[in-house]
Design a protein around this motif. Structure first.
Motif, PDB file in Angstrom:
ATOM      1  N   GLU A 129       3.169  -2.032  44.704  1.00  0.00           N
ATOM      2  CA  GLU A 129       3.066  -3.429  44.455  1.00  0.00           C
ATOM      3  C   GLU A 129       2.196  -3.888  45.817  1.00  0.00           C
ATOM      4  OE1 GLU A 129       5.572  -6.988  42.697  1.00  0.00           O
ATOM      5  OE2 GLU A 129       5.905  -7.154  44.887  1.00  0.00           O
ATOM      6  N   VAL A 130       0.947  -4.684  45.387  1.00  0.00           N
ATOM      7  CA  VAL A 130       0.164  -4.983  46.593  1.00  0.00           C
ATOM      8  C   VAL A 130      -0.194  -6.626  46.615  1.00  0.00           C
ATOM      9  CG1 VAL A 130      -2.013  -4.328  45.366  1.00  0.00           C
ATOM     10  CG2 VAL A 130      -1.694  -4.402  48.038  1.00  0.00           C
ATOM     11  N   TYR A 131      -0.129  -6.942  47.464  1.00  0.00           N
ATOM     12  CA  TYR A 131      -0.645  -8.700  47.797  1.00  0.00           C
ATOM     13  C   TYR A 131      -2.001  -8.928  48.088  1.00  0.00           C
ATOM     14  CZ  TYR A 131       4.230 -10.046  47.228  1.00  0.00           C
ATOM     15  OH  TYR A 131       5.373 -10.375  46.722  1.00  0.00           O
ATOM     16  N   CYS A 132      -2.855  -9.483  47.266  1.00  0.00           N
ATOM     17  CA  CYS A 132      -4.217  -9.576  47.462  1.00  0.00           C
ATOM     18  C   CYS A 132      -4.665 -11.082  47.406  1.00  0.00           C
ATOM     19  CB  CYS A 132      -5.111  -8.803  46.401  1.00  0.00           C
ATOM     20  SG  CYS A 132      -4.800  -7.142  46.441  1.00  0.00           S
ATOM     21  N   PHE A 133      -5.259 -11.679  48.311  1.00  0.00           N
ATOM     22  CA  PHE A 133      -5.940 -13.085  48.378  1.00  0.00           C
ATOM     23  C   PHE A 133      -7.120 -13.141  47.928  1.00  0.00           C
ATOM     24  CE2 PHE A 133      -7.750 -16.935  49.954  1.00  0.00           C
ATOM     25  CZ  PHE A 133      -6.604 -17.729  50.141  1.00  0.00           C
ATOM     26  N   PHE A 134      -7.178 -14.090  46.601  1.00  0.00           N
ATOM     27  CA  PHE A 134      -8.759 -14.339  46.016  1.00  0.00           C
ATOM     28  C   PHE A 134      -9.370 -15.234  46.592  1.00  0.00           C
ATOM     29  CE2 PHE A 134     -11.166 -15.815  42.542  1.00  0.00           C
ATOM     30  CZ  PHE A 134     -12.030 -14.596  42.419  1.00  0.00           C
ATOM     31  N   GLY A 135     -10.540 -14.857  46.862  1.00  0.00           N
ATOM     32  CA  GLY A 135     -11.213 -16.289  47.574  1.00  0.00           C
ATOM     33  C   GLY A 135     -11.482 -16.234  49.173  1.00  0.00           C
ATOM     34  N   ALA A 136     -11.221 -14.661  49.797  1.00  0.00           N
ATOM     35  CA  ALA A 136     -11.161 -14.783  51.276  1.00  0.00           C
ATOM     36  C   ALA A 136     -12.650 -14.745  51.686  1.00  0.00           C
ATOM     37  CB  ALA A 136     -10.513 -13.547  51.549  1.00  0.00           C
ATOM     38  N   SER A 137     -12.775 -15.217  52.942  1.00  0.00           N
ATOM     39  CA  SER A 137     -14.329 -15.019  53.394  1.00  0.00           C
ATOM     40  C   SER A 137     -14.047 -13.761  54.242  1.00  0.00           C
ATOM     41  CB  SER A 137     -14.569 -16.246  54.277  1.00  0.00           C
ATOM     42  OG  SER A 137     -14.660 -17.512  53.514  1.00  0.00           O
ATOM     43  N   TYR A 138     -15.206 -13.036  54.433  1.00  0.00           N
ATOM     44  CA  TYR A 138     -15.190 -12.026  55.326  1.00  0.00           C
ATOM     45  C   TYR A 138     -15.009 -12.316  56.898  1.00  0.00           C
ATOM     46  CZ  TYR A 138     -16.283  -7.505  57.645  1.00  0.00           C
ATOM     47  OH  TYR A 138     -15.966  -6.465  58.401  1.00  0.00           O
ATOM     48  N   ARG A 139     -14.110 -11.584  57.645  1.00  0.00           N
ATOM     49  CA  ARG A 139     -13.952 -12.009  58.893  1.00  0.00           C
ATOM     50  C   ARG A 139     -13.498 -10.770  59.583  1.00  0.00           C
ATOM     51  NH1 ARG A 139     -15.935 -15.758  57.570  1.00  0.00           N
ATOM     52  NH2 ARG A 139     -15.433 -18.157  57.941  1.00  0.00           N
ATOM     53  N   LYS A 140     -14.481 -10.087  60.455  1.00  0.00           N
ATOM     54  CA  LYS A 140     -14.192  -8.803  61.053  1.00  0.00           C
ATOM     55  C   LYS A 140     -12.694  -8.558  61.552  1.00  0.00           C
ATOM     56  CE  LYS A 140     -16.037  -5.426  64.225  1.00  0.00           C
ATOM     57  NZ  LYS A 140     -17.253  -5.171  65.270  1.00  0.00           N
ATOM     58  N   GLU A 141     -12.093  -9.654  62.138  1.00  0.00           N
ATOM     59  CA  GLU A 141     -10.850  -9.281  62.866  1.00  0.00           C
ATOM     60  C   GLU A 141      -9.783  -9.139  61.779  1.00  0.00           C
ATOM     61  OE1 GLU A 141     -11.658 -13.899  62.668  1.00  0.00           O
ATOM     62  OE2 GLU A 141     -12.575 -12.082  63.066  1.00  0.00           O
ATOM     63  N   ARG A 142      -9.991  -9.749  60.508  1.00  0.00           N
ATOM     64  CA  ARG A 142      -9.006  -9.414  59.458  1.00  0.00           C
ATOM     65  C   ARG A 142      -8.985  -8.006  58.849  1.00  0.00           C
ATOM     66  NH1 ARG A 142     -10.667 -14.723  55.901  1.00  0.00           N
ATOM     67  NH2 ARG A 142      -9.567 -16.199  57.267  1.00  0.00           N
ATOM     68  N   THR A 143     -10.105  -7.123  59.278  1.00  0.00           N
ATOM     69  CA  THR A 143     -10.141  -5.671  58.689  1.00  0.00           C
ATOM     70  C   THR A 143      -9.088  -4.959  59.400  1.00  0.00           C
ATOM     71  OG1 THR A 143     -11.712  -5.321  60.501  1.00  0.00           O
ATOM     72  CG2 THR A 143     -12.637  -6.097  58.236  1.00  0.00           C
ATOM     73  N   THR A 144      -8.494  -5.508  60.629  1.00  0.00           N
ATOM     74  CA  THR A 144      -7.494  -4.449  60.907  1.00  0.00           C
ATOM     75  C   THR A 144      -6.089  -4.598  60.252  1.00  0.00           C
ATOM     76  OG1 THR A 144      -6.568  -6.632  62.410  1.00  0.00           O
ATOM     77  CG2 THR A 144      -8.313  -5.066  63.498  1.00  0.00           C
ATOM     78  N   TRP A 145      -5.952  -5.487  59.407  1.00  0.00           N
ATOM     79  CA  TRP A 145      -4.694  -5.572  58.627  1.00  0.00           C
ATOM     80  C   TRP A 145      -5.000  -5.856  56.953  1.00  0.00           C
ATOM     81  CZ3 TRP A 145      -4.110 -10.716  56.723  1.00  0.00           C
ATOM     82  CH2 TRP A 145      -4.847 -11.793  57.125  1.00  0.00           C
ATOM     83  N   GLY A 146      -6.203  -5.554  56.683  1.00  0.00           N
ATOM     84  CA  GLY A 146      -6.649  -5.814  55.253  1.00  0.00           C
ATOM     85  C   GLY A 146      -7.924  -5.036  54.810  1.00  0.00           C
TER      86      GLY A 146
END
Length: 350
Positions: A129-146
């Motif tokens: 089971e995976v949680y995914c947020f729909f409508g996210a804006s790309y942010r480089k710092e978020r790539t460390t956890w998603g």
């Protein structure tokens, strides 16, 4: 009361005539009555238990266990929910269309305050089971956890709502003489507003294009920070403007056009000069940084490419995306032109 007690079974026990005669000859009337009573009580239970078992077996064979994608959204205008489950609304239609093209998974759609949604993406996913947020804006710092998918839609110029007093000052100073590309809104500059210490609001845990663009001009006099948990942020921003706590703020198209005609008449809307011509992909799927999250993101990109290569499917996605973002019909030609020019399937994910 047991549910078996209300089950109606269409079949009834049958005995051969000879057997009944033999039992009648060897059992007392009281024993015969007790046997018949026991049969009447137990047989419906057996019948229903058998039918329930058959139904469970049929359901198990028809829908084998599959990994689940949980699509996350914050509370928002136009969404109907049953508890945390999103059941209706324009954004639900947008997600559901994409989910039907994302094969091999079960899908759920749930609404949480933004901070809770990020927490679920960060740490709540499992192997199936995976949680995914729909409508996210790309942010480089978020790539460390998603993992970010390719964008599924395209933006229109960003809008802000200003207070009546600020609107009158802009008109007096002729600060916003330039007509916007859409012909609907005049433009004004965020840099000028913030340099003059007009106040706006940012919400903790919310990072978007607006919060990013204004950073060079932010100080402790022109920005207030609030916790937006459990609120529709656009409508809350309008409320802050009406109450005099801030002078202007970013409000989405969906929130604007959810207002009544009387409310709109007293709402002053401007287009942001710094973001008037910036065309970019929007509404990415952002999934947990797990093996399944990576797989879902890759499968989503594959499904999106297939949609965009099919004229009918691409047109359907364009329409549900336009409606989900709450854009007025007058902006449809601009949206269609940007959709075409964006060529989503060739957009770099960064």
């Amino acid at each position: 009361m047991s549910t078996h007690g209300i089950c109606v079974c269409l079949q009834s026990p049958t005995f051969s005539h000879g057997t009944s005669l033999n039992w009648a000859g060897t059992l007392s009337p009281l024993q015969i009555f007790q046997l018949l009573l026991l049969t009447l009580i137990m047989f419906p239970r057996f019948c229903c238990a058998h039918e329930q078992n058959v139904e469970e077996t049929r359901h198990s064979a028809a829908t084998p266990n599959r990994p689940t994608v949980v699509w996350l959204r914050p509370p928002e205008v136009g969404a109907s929910t049953e508890g945390i489950r999103i059941s209706e609304g324009p954004m639900y239609d947008n997600m559901f269309f994409l989910a039907t093209n994302l094969k091999g998974y079960e899908h759920r759609f749930e609404a949480y305050p933004i901070k809770r949604a990020w927490s679920l993406v960060k740490s709540a996913s499992t192997s199936d089971e995976v949680y995914c947020f729909f409508g996210a804006s790309y942010r480089k710092e978020r790539t460390t956890w998603g993992y970010f998918s390719q964008p599924s839609s395209v933006n229109l110029p960003m809008l802000i709502v200003v207070s009546e007093s600020l609107h009158q000052q802009l008109v007096l100073d002729d600060v916003a003489p330039q007509q916007s590309q859409s012909g609907l809104f005049e433009m004004t500059s965020l840099e000028r507003l913030l340099s003059d210490n007009y106040r706006t609001v940012l919400y903790s845990e919310v990072k978007n294009t607006f919060s990013e663009v204004i950073q060079p001009w932010v100080n402790n006099r022109n920005v207030i920070m609030l916790n937006g948990l459990g609120k529709d942020l656009g409508l809350h921003t309008i409320e802050l403007i009406k109450n005099g706590r801030i002078d202007f703020g970013h409000v989405g198209h969906m929130e604007l056009y959810s207002l009544t005609s009387d409310q709109l008449e007293s709402t002053y809307v401007y287009q942001v000069e710094e973001l008037s011509d910036d065309t970019r992909g929007t509404k990415r799927l952002f999934c947990s940084k797990t093996p399944m999250g990576k797989q879902v993101t890759e499968d989503f990109n594959y499904a999106l490419a297939n949609i965009n290569q099919d004229k009918v499917a691409s047109a359907q996605l364009r329409e549900v995306s336009f409606i989900a973002d709450g854009y007025p019909t007058l902006l449809k030609p601009m949206f269609d032109a940007r959709w075409k020019s964006m060529q989503l399937r060739n957009t770099d994910p960064h």
